[in-house]
Design a protein around this motif. Sequence first.
Motif, PDB file in Angstrom:
ATOM      1  N   TYR A 151      10.123  -0.608  -1.859  1.00  0.00           N
ATOM      2  CA  TYR A 151       8.826  -1.247  -2.040  1.00  0.00           C
ATOM      3  C   TYR A 151       8.817  -2.373  -3.073  1.00  0.00           C
ATOM      4  N   ARG A 189       0.820  -1.209   0.000  1.00  0.00           N
ATOM      5  CA  ARG A 189       0.000   0.000   0.000  1.00  0.00           C
ATOM      6  C   ARG A 189       0.860   1.267   0.000  1.00  0.00           C
ATOM      7  N   ALA A 190       1.985   1.228   0.706  1.00  0.00           N
ATOM      8  CA  ALA A 190       2.834   2.423   0.823  1.00  0.00           C
ATOM      9  C   ALA A 190       3.416   2.856  -0.518  1.00  0.00           C
TER      10      ALA A 190
END
Length: 410
Positions: A290, A184-185
């Motif tokens: 990420y 999500r980040a």
Amino acid sequence: MGVLGVVLVALGAAAVFGGLLWYVWRRTVRDTTIKGSWGRRLGTVAYLAGPSLMFGALAAERAGAPFLLQQILAWPGFLWMAFALYLLLALLAGELVRPLLRRWADRARPALEDEARSADEAGKRAQPQPTEGSGDLPRRLFVARTVAAGAATVAAATVGYGTYGVLRGPRVKRITVPLAKLPRAAHGFRIAVVSDIHLGPVLGEGFARRVVDTVNSTQADLIAIVGDLVDGDVEDLAGAARPLADLRARHGSFFVTGNHEYFSGAEQWVDHVRSLGLRPLENARTELPYFDLAGVNDVQGEDEGQGPDFVKALGDRDRTRASVLLAHQPVVIHDAVEHGVDLQLSGHTHGGQLWPNNFVADLANPTLAGLERYGDTQLYVTRGAGAWGPPVRVGAPSDITVVELASRQA
């Protein structure tokens, strides 16, 4: 294919090319002039200059001729290449118009003959014109000249517009690509994908500056240059590549080789782009916060023992993390699928660059341009920022693509 097969294919290609050249000469020079006239002689000389310049430009680039000579030959030679293509297509289309023009000329024949007779009487010709054994010479010249002029106008306009499209610089294209493993980040992470800039004897420092300014205007999180940056040596093109030092992105700028880097000397360019602040990924991977970003060498490097090595770049990674692969040519997509890549970013195709070459390029590549899925792997192919050969694009506008990654958890 054996040596004999290669020779036969080369002879066949030469015969086809020669036949097309003869057809264009016939329609634009022979049919529009009087046999034995200075117009035909000068037209033939001018016509033969075009292919000579084109082959000279190609040979000079591939042979590493002095850069000044490459620049002198490139503009007229490569522009003739594009002009000849569209002149041929326009003349073929003009074959459909010829019968209509002949009918109109039949109705207007008295006027055409009177015009020709008046020109003779006024002494506009140094000597009486030969009739080439035909009684309808004025009509034939009228039809031939009308079609040839129309075809040349269409070809020139097409090439002119296509050249403007390249020189003004690429436009920004934006797409969103959802990745199942992206946290999500990382939702909204933006990658500016740049390919096929082709700095060389035609596109130089000014063009590179336009590309850099356009990329920086996107304020991307990461910049990916996926091959075919240059056509030439560092010695000749270091100045043209200088603006690349001004690329700015929060997570940096990355580079993988394309086939043209191996034509130019890949090692020297890998070292040079590193000095400009770009990070080459030579069958390597870096772990970003990420997702994993990997890059493989272009398949052209196989001839030098430096081809793509997916095991080295991806073999020991954590497959629970999302992965993005930079690879110049789309054809390696099946290796990417095998190694669990989530998204491959490529260029190379130029989207065909010159219509109708897109039909040929589409046959040679799994994806010509845009986003497609192969199993669990998505492939995005940009049309590229520049142009190779003719600085012309028709039906395949240049682009810099901002790929926005989307998390399905967002």
